[in-house]
Scaffold this motif. Sequence first.
Motif, PDB file in Angstrom:
ATOM      1  N   SER A  54       0.805  -1.215  -0.086  1.00 32.95           N
ATOM      2  CA  SER A  54      -0.075   0.104  -0.009  1.00 32.95           C
ATOM      3  C   SER A  54       1.066   1.481   0.138  1.00 32.95           C
ATOM      4  O   SER A  54       0.524   2.416  -0.631  1.00 32.95           O
ATOM      5  CB  SER A  54      -1.004   0.102   1.360  1.00 32.95           C
ATOM      6  OG  SER A  54      -0.302   0.075   2.453  1.00 32.95           O
ATOM      7  N   THR A  69      -2.226  -5.267  -8.630  1.00 29.07           N
ATOM      8  CA  THR A  69      -3.728  -5.526  -8.419  1.00 29.07           C
ATOM      9  C   THR A  69      -4.109  -6.334  -9.463  1.00 29.07           C
ATOM     10  O   THR A  69      -5.235  -6.933  -9.299  1.00 29.07           O
ATOM     11  CB  THR A  69      -4.285  -3.978  -8.311  1.00 29.07           C
ATOM     12  OG1 THR A  69      -3.870  -3.481  -9.298  1.00 29.07           O
ATOM     13  CG2 THR A  69      -3.954  -3.414  -7.071  1.00 29.07           C
ATOM     14  N   PHE A  97     -12.037  -3.859  -5.359  1.00 29.22           N
ATOM     15  CA  PHE A  97     -11.985  -3.333  -3.988  1.00 29.22           C
ATOM     16  C   PHE A  97     -10.656  -2.570  -3.675  1.00 29.22           C
ATOM     17  O   PHE A  97     -10.680  -1.341  -3.295  1.00 29.22           O
ATOM     18  CB  PHE A  97     -12.174  -4.574  -3.054  1.00 29.22           C
ATOM     19  CG  PHE A  97     -11.785  -3.817  -1.827  1.00 29.22           C
ATOM     20  CD1 PHE A  97     -12.675  -3.165  -1.045  1.00 29.22           C
ATOM     21  CD2 PHE A  97     -10.637  -4.412  -0.887  1.00 29.22           C
ATOM     22  CE1 PHE A  97     -12.558  -2.861   0.364  1.00 29.22           C
ATOM     23  CE2 PHE A  97     -10.558  -3.810   0.196  1.00 29.22           C
ATOM     24  CZ  PHE A  97     -11.578  -3.138   1.118  1.00 29.22           C
ATOM     25  N   ARG A 113      -8.622  -1.077  -6.117  1.00 29.77           N
ATOM     26  CA  ARG A 113      -8.434   0.087  -7.009  1.00 29.77           C
ATOM     27  C   ARG A 113      -9.445   1.059  -6.784  1.00 29.77           C
ATOM     28  O   ARG A 113      -9.065   2.292  -7.155  1.00 29.77           O
ATOM     29  CB  ARG A 113      -8.416  -0.497  -8.498  1.00 29.77           C
ATOM     30  CG  ARG A 113      -7.291  -1.179  -8.942  1.00 29.77           C
ATOM     31  CD  ARG A 113      -7.472  -1.586 -10.393  1.00 29.77           C
ATOM     32  NE  ARG A 113      -6.355  -2.380 -10.702  1.00 29.77           N
ATOM     33  CZ  ARG A 113      -6.064  -2.802 -12.137  1.00 29.77           C
ATOM     34  NH1 ARG A 113      -7.043  -2.251 -13.095  1.00 29.77           N
ATOM     35  NH2 ARG A 113      -5.076  -3.440 -12.526  1.00 29.77           N
ATOM     36  N   GLY A 114     -10.791   0.654  -6.192  1.00 33.67           N
ATOM     37  CA  GLY A 114     -11.757   1.552  -6.080  1.00 33.67           C
ATOM     38  C   GLY A 114     -12.224   1.959  -7.309  1.00 33.67           C
ATOM     39  O   GLY A 114     -13.269   2.891  -7.400  1.00 33.67           O
ATOM     40  N   ALA A 116      -8.569   7.491  -7.005  1.00 30.62           N
ATOM     41  CA  ALA A 116      -9.451   7.056  -5.968  1.00 30.62           C
ATOM     42  C   ALA A 116      -8.467   5.708  -5.218  1.00 30.62           C
ATOM     43  O   ALA A 116      -8.660   5.593  -4.224  1.00 30.62           O
ATOM     44  CB  ALA A 116     -10.722   6.505  -6.692  1.00 30.62           C
ATOM     45  N   THR A 117      -7.770   5.302  -6.108  1.00 30.73           N
ATOM     46  CA  THR A 117      -6.922   4.132  -5.750  1.00 30.73           C
ATOM     47  C   THR A 117      -5.634   4.747  -4.642  1.00 30.73           C
ATOM     48  O   THR A 117      -5.579   4.271  -3.656  1.00 30.73           O
ATOM     49  CB  THR A 117      -5.973   3.433  -6.873  1.00 30.73           C
ATOM     50  OG1 THR A 117      -7.086   3.322  -8.045  1.00 30.73           O
ATOM     51  CG2 THR A 117      -5.395   2.168  -6.325  1.00 30.73           C
ATOM     52  N   THR A 175      -5.976   7.475  -2.989  1.00 29.22           N
ATOM     53  CA  THR A 175      -6.735   7.803  -1.663  1.00 29.22           C
ATOM     54  C   THR A 175      -7.146   6.507  -0.767  1.00 29.22           C
ATOM     55  O   THR A 175      -6.832   6.391   0.382  1.00 29.22           O
ATOM     56  CB  THR A 175      -8.072   8.624  -1.947  1.00 29.22           C
ATOM     57  OG1 THR A 175      -7.751   9.537  -2.697  1.00 29.22           O
ATOM     58  CG2 THR A 175      -8.749   8.828  -0.557  1.00 29.22           C
ATOM     59  N   ARG A 176      -7.503   5.336  -1.429  1.00 31.56           N
ATOM     60  CA  ARG A 176      -7.879   3.940  -0.825  1.00 31.56           C
ATOM     61  C   ARG A 176      -6.354   3.529  -0.152  1.00 31.56           C
ATOM     62  O   ARG A 176      -6.566   3.081   0.939  1.00 31.56           O
ATOM     63  CB  ARG A 176      -8.404   3.236  -1.669  1.00 31.56           C
ATOM     64  CG  ARG A 176      -8.931   1.823  -1.213  1.00 31.56           C
ATOM     65  CD  ARG A 176      -9.779   1.191  -2.031  1.00 31.56           C
ATOM     66  NE  ARG A 176     -10.997   1.986  -2.152  1.00 31.56           N
ATOM     67  CZ  ARG A 176     -12.337   1.441  -2.314  1.00 31.56           C
ATOM     68  NH1 ARG A 176     -12.463   0.253  -2.554  1.00 31.56           N
ATOM     69  NH2 ARG A 176     -13.462   2.158  -2.304  1.00 31.56           N
ATOM     70  N   PHE A 177      -5.393   3.547  -0.989  1.00 28.69           N
ATOM     71  CA  PHE A 177      -4.247   2.994  -0.379  1.00 28.69           C
ATOM     72  C   PHE A 177      -3.672   3.709   0.621  1.00 28.69           C
ATOM     73  O   PHE A 177      -3.086   3.356   1.673  1.00 28.69           O
ATOM     74  CB  PHE A 177      -3.251   2.984  -1.398  1.00 28.69           C
ATOM     75  CG  PHE A 177      -3.276   1.664  -2.085  1.00 28.69           C
ATOM     76  CD1 PHE A 177      -4.407   1.223  -2.804  1.00 28.69           C
ATOM     77  CD2 PHE A 177      -2.090   0.816  -2.869  1.00 28.69           C
ATOM     78  CE1 PHE A 177      -4.589  -0.041  -3.403  1.00 28.69           C
ATOM     79  CE2 PHE A 177      -2.295  -0.395  -3.342  1.00 28.69           C
ATOM     80  CZ  PHE A 177      -3.343  -0.881  -3.845  1.00 28.69           C
ATOM     81  N   GLY A 224      -5.502   5.371   2.952  1.00 24.87           N
ATOM     82  CA  GLY A 224      -6.355   4.996   4.043  1.00 24.87           C
ATOM     83  C   GLY A 224      -5.799   3.653   4.746  1.00 24.87           C
ATOM     84  O   GLY A 224      -5.968   3.528   5.877  1.00 24.87           O
ATOM     85  N   PHE A 225      -5.523   2.787   3.586  1.00 24.70           N
ATOM     86  CA  PHE A 225      -4.988   1.359   4.218  1.00 24.70           C
ATOM     87  C   PHE A 225      -3.834   1.688   4.980  1.00 24.70           C
ATOM     88  O   PHE A 225      -3.563   0.966   6.012  1.00 24.70           O
ATOM     89  CB  PHE A 225      -4.843   0.516   2.884  1.00 24.70           C
ATOM     90  CG  PHE A 225      -6.153  -0.068   2.238  1.00 24.70           C
ATOM     91  CD1 PHE A 225      -7.404  -0.156   3.054  1.00 24.70           C
ATOM     92  CD2 PHE A 225      -6.017  -0.468   0.852  1.00 24.70           C
ATOM     93  CE1 PHE A 225      -8.406  -0.589   2.185  1.00 24.70           C
ATOM     94  CE2 PHE A 225      -7.055  -0.763   0.258  1.00 24.70           C
ATOM     95  CZ  PHE A 225      -8.624  -1.067   1.103  1.00 24.70           C
TER      96      PHE A 225
END
Length: 236
Positions: free
Chosen positions: A13, A31, A47, A49-50, A57-58, A60-62, A64-65
């Motif tokens: 991540s 991914t 999930f 990659r968003g 968006a990926t 931002t998601r990574f 957060g992870f």
Amino acid sequence: MVLLFLVMGFGFSGYLLPWNKLAFFATTVGTQMAGEIPIIGHPIMIFLRGGPQVTGATLTRFFGFHVAVLPGLVVVLIAIHLFLVQRQGMSVPPQVEAKWAANPALRREMKFFPNFLLRELMAWYVAIGTLGALAALFPWNLGVKADPFASAPAGIKPEWYFLFMYQTLKLIPAKVWFVDGEVLGIVGCALIGLFWLLLPFFESDRPVRTRVWITGLAIFALAYVIGMTAYGYLAK
């Protein structure tokens, strides 16, 4: 084993966070590999990659992870680990347990607070100080900003902790009978990881000869990981 997988998740991540060309294409490939898992692969890829593609968006998601989800899981698992150590004690080889049973005076114990806790804090201070010194003396450049429309860099490779898996997938033929070689390699690595994860739950009651075989397999697996990592690092 779960903590090891979480640490590898930190590496995966965090690799995208600089948002440079190498990180973008490495995350795209990583991914995509997850998407090759039969049945559940595509939902996992979406999930992670968003969406269908690696985008902002990926990122931002990574993020957060990397800074919230994974640290929270690590804290919970470490707390459970410390609780079990306090309740059941440290795991030791059977030979040591036999010596302790024969002579209880040989058993050495340490209070968690303050003795063990202070030792752990000193180790953390050394680790954080070393990490800070490396970051100050050898700063890492962010590199070229990611461009989704650019071609992938030549000779792209994952980081060293995934290099053994990458090199293994390269050596598997494109087709093994009727199964795609990449799918076979990914599923095989996942099953091996699951086996090592579940091994402590049924290994202790096995005969001594079986435990010797399991130890031999573990040594072989470690040698294989080290060898394939070195091979992947040196290969062009």
